[in-house]
Design a protein around this motif. Sequence first.
Motif, PDB file in Angstrom:
ATOM      1  N   GLY A  67      64.343  16.603 112.078  1.00  0.00           N
ATOM      2  CA  GLY A  67      63.018  16.602 111.810  1.00  0.00           C
ATOM      3  C   GLY A  67      62.011  17.364 112.444  1.00  0.00           C
ATOM      4  O   GLY A  67      60.791  17.449 112.015  1.00  0.00           O
ATOM      5  N   GLY A  68      62.723  17.999 113.467  1.00  0.00           N
ATOM      6  CA  GLY A  68      61.966  19.255 113.910  1.00  0.00           C
ATOM      7  C   GLY A  68      61.080  18.927 115.334  1.00  0.00           C
ATOM      8  O   GLY A  68      60.524  19.719 116.066  1.00  0.00           O
ATOM      9  N   GLY A  69      61.141  17.653 115.599  1.00  0.00           N
ATOM     10  CA  GLY A  69      60.300  17.108 116.920  1.00  0.00           C
ATOM     11  C   GLY A  69      61.022  17.505 117.989  1.00  0.00           C
ATOM     12  O   GLY A  69      60.360  17.205 119.319  1.00  0.00           O
ATOM     13  N   ARG A  70      62.297  17.365 118.267  1.00  0.00           N
ATOM     14  CA  ARG A  70      62.942  17.946 119.418  1.00  0.00           C
ATOM     15  C   ARG A  70      63.742  19.245 119.449  1.00  0.00           C
ATOM     16  O   ARG A  70      64.348  19.663 118.381  1.00  0.00           O
ATOM     17  CB  ARG A  70      63.992  16.927 119.618  1.00  0.00           C
ATOM     18  CG  ARG A  70      63.337  15.559 120.245  1.00  0.00           C
ATOM     19  CD  ARG A  70      64.357  14.434 120.342  1.00  0.00           C
ATOM     20  NE  ARG A  70      64.939  14.056 119.007  1.00  0.00           N
ATOM     21  CZ  ARG A  70      66.137  13.885 118.754  1.00  0.00           C
ATOM     22  NH1 ARG A  70      67.016  13.511 119.762  1.00  0.00           N
ATOM     23  NH2 ARG A  70      66.756  13.560 117.648  1.00  0.00           N
ATOM     24  N   THR A  71      63.317  20.306 120.490  1.00  0.00           N
ATOM     25  CA  THR A  71      64.252  21.269 120.797  1.00  0.00           C
ATOM     26  C   THR A  71      64.783  21.293 122.118  1.00  0.00           C
ATOM     27  O   THR A  71      64.678  20.585 122.823  1.00  0.00           O
ATOM     28  CB  THR A  71      63.253  22.503 120.556  1.00  0.00           C
ATOM     29  OG1 THR A  71      62.250  22.265 121.645  1.00  0.00           O
ATOM     30  CG2 THR A  71      62.609  22.518 119.133  1.00  0.00           C
ATOM     31  N   THR A  72      65.911  22.249 121.921  1.00  0.00           N
ATOM     32  CA  THR A  72      66.515  22.367 123.242  1.00  0.00           C
ATOM     33  C   THR A  72      67.073  23.791 123.346  1.00  0.00           C
ATOM     34  O   THR A  72      66.969  24.520 122.354  1.00  0.00           O
ATOM     35  CB  THR A  72      67.829  21.570 123.205  1.00  0.00           C
ATOM     36  OG1 THR A  72      68.598  21.559 124.350  1.00  0.00           O
ATOM     37  CG2 THR A  72      68.834  21.855 122.159  1.00  0.00           C
ATOM     38  N   TYR A  73      67.022  24.511 124.636  1.00  0.00           N
ATOM     39  CA  TYR A  73      67.508  25.696 124.808  1.00  0.00           C
ATOM     40  C   TYR A  73      68.376  25.910 125.991  1.00  0.00           C
ATOM     41  O   TYR A  73      68.316  25.259 126.909  1.00  0.00           O
ATOM     42  CB  TYR A  73      66.136  26.478 125.289  1.00  0.00           C
ATOM     43  CG  TYR A  73      64.915  26.481 124.028  1.00  0.00           C
ATOM     44  CD1 TYR A  73      64.043  25.488 124.043  1.00  0.00           C
ATOM     45  CD2 TYR A  73      65.095  27.409 122.949  1.00  0.00           C
ATOM     46  CE1 TYR A  73      63.135  25.328 123.087  1.00  0.00           C
ATOM     47  CE2 TYR A  73      64.131  27.226 122.074  1.00  0.00           C
ATOM     48  CZ  TYR A  73      63.120  26.431 122.040  1.00  0.00           C
ATOM     49  OH  TYR A  73      62.252  26.435 120.970  1.00  0.00           O
ATOM     50  N   ALA A  74      69.213  26.980 125.796  1.00  0.00           N
ATOM     51  CA  ALA A  74      69.847  27.687 126.892  1.00  0.00           C
ATOM     52  C   ALA A  74      68.938  28.012 128.045  1.00  0.00           C
ATOM     53  O   ALA A  74      67.954  28.513 127.856  1.00  0.00           O
ATOM     54  CB  ALA A  74      70.815  28.769 126.540  1.00  0.00           C
ATOM     55  N   ASP A  75      69.375  27.771 129.422  1.00  0.00           N
ATOM     56  CA  ASP A  75      68.631  28.349 130.349  1.00  0.00           C
ATOM     57  C   ASP A  75      68.212  29.874 130.453  1.00  0.00           C
ATOM     58  O   ASP A  75      67.104  30.334 130.671  1.00  0.00           O
ATOM     59  CB  ASP A  75      69.201  27.820 131.620  1.00  0.00           C
ATOM     60  CG  ASP A  75      69.152  26.507 132.305  1.00  0.00           C
ATOM     61  OD1 ASP A  75      69.961  26.046 132.850  1.00  0.00           O
ATOM     62  OD2 ASP A  75      68.639  25.735 131.476  1.00  0.00           O
TER      63      ASP A  75
END
Length: 115
Positions: A54-62
């Motif tokens: 849904g686009g509401g959560r994102t995650t990234y590599a440090d």
Amino acid sequence: QVQLVESGGGLVQPGGSLRLSCVASGFTFSTYAMRWYRQAPGKERVLVAGISSGGGRTTYADSVKGRFTISRDQAKNTVYLQMNSLKSEDTAVYYCNAVNRYNYWGQGTQVTVSS
């Protein structure tokens, strides 16, 4: 026929920006989480960023937090990766990945950061 087609890669100087795009077709895009991976020469493929269906959560590599932004446009079946303040260590082939019941991959786009 399922397709993930990446574009937007290229050669950029350190400190520069690029925006990668991945256009999806052949499956219900809005039900799939989307991810960007990268693979540098001689190294394993690693997760760079992810976004929920849904686009509401994102995650990234440090290593990319604060510099890269992942987003998606449901109407265009497209996921983006905005890459700012690029460094030489960001040089890699970047792959788009769709995950739900099945796992789909794009063909990759080369990003080279060099002066």
